[in-house]
Design a protein around this motif. Structure first.
Motif, mmCIF file in Angstrom:
data_model
loop_
_atom_site.group_PDB
_atom_site.id
_atom_site.type_symbol
_atom_site.label_atom_id
_atom_site.label_comp_id
_atom_site.label_asym_id
_atom_site.label_seq_id
_atom_site.Cartn_x
_atom_site.Cartn_y
_atom_site.Cartn_z
ATOM 1 N N LYS A 100 -65.242 95.799 -60.170
ATOM 2 C CA LYS A 100 -63.724 96.605 -59.799
ATOM 3 C C LYS A 100 -63.504 97.241 -61.088
ATOM 4 O O LYS A 100 -63.771 96.474 -62.261
ATOM 5 C CB LYS A 100 -62.833 95.845 -59.463
ATOM 6 N N ASP A 101 -63.037 98.504 -61.066
ATOM 7 C CA ASP A 101 -62.361 99.244 -62.344
ATOM 8 C C ASP A 101 -61.032 98.422 -62.537
ATOM 9 O O ASP A 101 -60.357 97.895 -61.274
ATOM 10 C CB ASP A 101 -62.022 100.491 -61.858
ATOM 11 N N ASN A 102 -60.712 98.382 -63.852
ATOM 12 C CA ASN A 102 -59.419 97.652 -64.300
ATOM 13 C C ASN A 102 -59.629 96.113 -63.999
ATOM 14 O O ASN A 102 -58.403 95.706 -63.884
ATOM 15 C CB ASN A 102 -58.131 98.128 -63.791
ATOM 16 N N ALA A 103 -60.521 95.555 -63.848
ATOM 17 C CA ALA A 103 -60.770 94.132 -63.452
ATOM 18 C C ALA A 103 -61.757 93.323 -64.179
ATOM 19 O O ALA A 103 -62.313 92.438 -63.662
ATOM 20 C CB ALA A 103 -60.788 93.766 -61.908
ATOM 21 N N ASP A 123 -70.046 103.274 -63.621
ATOM 22 C CA ASP A 123 -70.810 102.800 -62.240
ATOM 23 C C ASP A 123 -70.804 101.441 -61.710
ATOM 24 O O ASP A 123 -72.003 101.118 -61.551
ATOM 25 C CB ASP A 123 -72.318 103.456 -62.725
ATOM 26 N N LYS A 124 -69.907 100.750 -61.929
ATOM 27 C CA LYS A 124 -69.617 99.448 -61.609
ATOM 28 C C LYS A 124 -70.288 98.473 -62.416
ATOM 29 O O LYS A 124 -70.554 97.446 -62.024
ATOM 30 C CB LYS A 124 -70.038 99.329 -60.086
ATOM 31 N N MET A 125 -70.754 98.963 -63.644
ATOM 32 C CA MET A 125 -71.354 97.859 -64.518
ATOM 33 C C MET A 125 -70.729 98.072 -65.911
ATOM 34 O O MET A 125 -70.160 99.094 -66.271
ATOM 35 C CB MET A 125 -73.064 98.353 -64.721
ATOM 36 N N PHE A 172 -74.859 92.926 -78.077
ATOM 37 C CA PHE A 172 -74.861 91.780 -77.060
ATOM 38 C C PHE A 172 -73.969 92.242 -75.726
ATOM 39 O O PHE A 172 -72.830 92.500 -76.085
ATOM 40 C CB PHE A 172 -74.116 90.512 -77.686
ATOM 41 N N LYS A 173 -74.454 92.351 -74.747
ATOM 42 C CA LYS A 173 -73.797 93.128 -73.561
ATOM 43 C C LYS A 173 -74.074 92.535 -72.323
ATOM 44 O O LYS A 173 -75.103 92.100 -71.884
ATOM 45 C CB LYS A 173 -74.522 94.767 -73.427
ATOM 46 N N ARG A 223 -65.818 85.727 -74.237
ATOM 47 C CA ARG A 223 -65.366 85.255 -73.055
ATOM 48 C C ARG A 223 -65.182 86.514 -71.964
ATOM 49 O O ARG A 223 -64.967 87.604 -72.485
ATOM 50 C CB ARG A 223 -63.886 84.947 -73.339
ATOM 51 N N ILE A 224 -65.608 86.350 -70.872
ATOM 52 C CA ILE A 224 -65.724 87.455 -69.885
ATOM 53 C C ILE A 224 -64.810 86.767 -68.655
ATOM 54 O O ILE A 224 -64.672 85.761 -68.046
ATOM 55 C CB ILE A 224 -66.988 87.647 -69.389
ATOM 56 N N LYS A 225 -63.896 88.099 -68.074
ATOM 57 C CA LYS A 225 -63.313 87.990 -67.105
ATOM 58 C C LYS A 225 -63.582 89.191 -66.259
ATOM 59 O O LYS A 225 -63.747 90.146 -66.797
ATOM 60 C CB LYS A 225 -61.654 87.990 -67.340
ATOM 61 N N ALA A 226 -64.050 88.645 -64.868
ATOM 62 C CA ALA A 226 -64.295 89.985 -64.019
ATOM 63 C C ALA A 226 -64.097 89.714 -62.523
ATOM 64 O O ALA A 226 -64.184 88.518 -62.144
ATOM 65 C CB ALA A 226 -65.781 90.178 -64.246
ATOM 66 N N VAL A 227 -63.651 90.799 -61.775
ATOM 67 C CA VAL A 227 -63.483 90.708 -60.462
ATOM 68 C C VAL A 227 -64.376 91.687 -59.931
ATOM 69 O O VAL A 227 -64.758 93.024 -60.280
ATOM 70 C CB VAL A 227 -62.258 90.889 -59.931
ATOM 71 N N PHE A 228 -65.113 91.530 -58.751
ATOM 72 C CA PHE A 228 -66.135 92.290 -58.062
ATOM 73 C C PHE A 228 -65.465 93.183 -56.956
ATOM 74 O O PHE A 228 -64.392 92.526 -56.673
ATOM 75 C CB PHE A 228 -67.365 91.715 -57.425
ATOM 76 N N GLU A 229 -66.055 94.175 -56.566
ATOM 77 C CA GLU A 229 -65.438 95.163 -55.558
ATOM 78 C C GLU A 229 -65.114 94.200 -54.316
ATOM 79 O O GLU A 229 -64.100 94.843 -53.637
ATOM 80 C CB GLU A 229 -66.464 96.165 -55.033
ATOM 81 N N ASN A 230 -65.593 93.341 -53.773
ATOM 82 C CA ASN A 230 -65.436 92.407 -52.699
ATOM 83 C C ASN A 230 -64.245 91.509 -53.138
ATOM 84 O O ASN A 230 -63.952 90.812 -52.375
ATOM 85 C CB ASN A 230 -66.456 91.803 -52.213
#
Length: 105
Positions: A21-24, A45-47, A13-14, A69-76
């Motif tokens: 962003k790396d580390n986010a 590779d940003k994925m 499950f992915k 649960r997912i937490k994520a921040v994008f490059e922008n």
């Protein structure tokens, strides 16, 4: 060939995403009592790099429902708001960064 594809697909499950962003980024799996079962923060590779295979410490978990649960921040620098919930076949407008996944073996 169809059964092979389905079997391979069902092995993990992915989350799907691009521009992380790396580390986010974090992806966590909990049991129904809130105990952390598995987690990852790996991005390539940003994925998202890893998916959960339904195990804990390499041992298959029983058929049951688990919470993701997912937490994520994008490059922008935009924070992922979550997935919109469907209600009566329509998007309700409410966003959720948590949900459930069920193991059936």
């Amino acid at each position: 060939h169809k059964s092979k594809i389905i079997k391979e697909y069902a092995l993990s499950f992915k989350p799907v995403g691009y521009g992380l962003k790396d580390n986010a980024y974090s992806f966590m799996i909990f049991d129904l009592w809130g105990k952390l079962i598995w987690s990852t923060t790996k991005v390539k590779d940003k994925m998202p790099l890893e998916g959960w295979d339904g195990t804990k410490n390499g041992k298959p978990l029983p058929n049951d429902t688990y919470i993701w649960r997912i937490k994520a921040v994008f490059e922008n620098n935009r924070v992922w708001r979550g997935m919109q919930q469907f209600k009566n076949g329509n998007l309700s407008g409410a966003y959720h960064t948590e949900g459930t996944v069920t193991i059936l073996r």
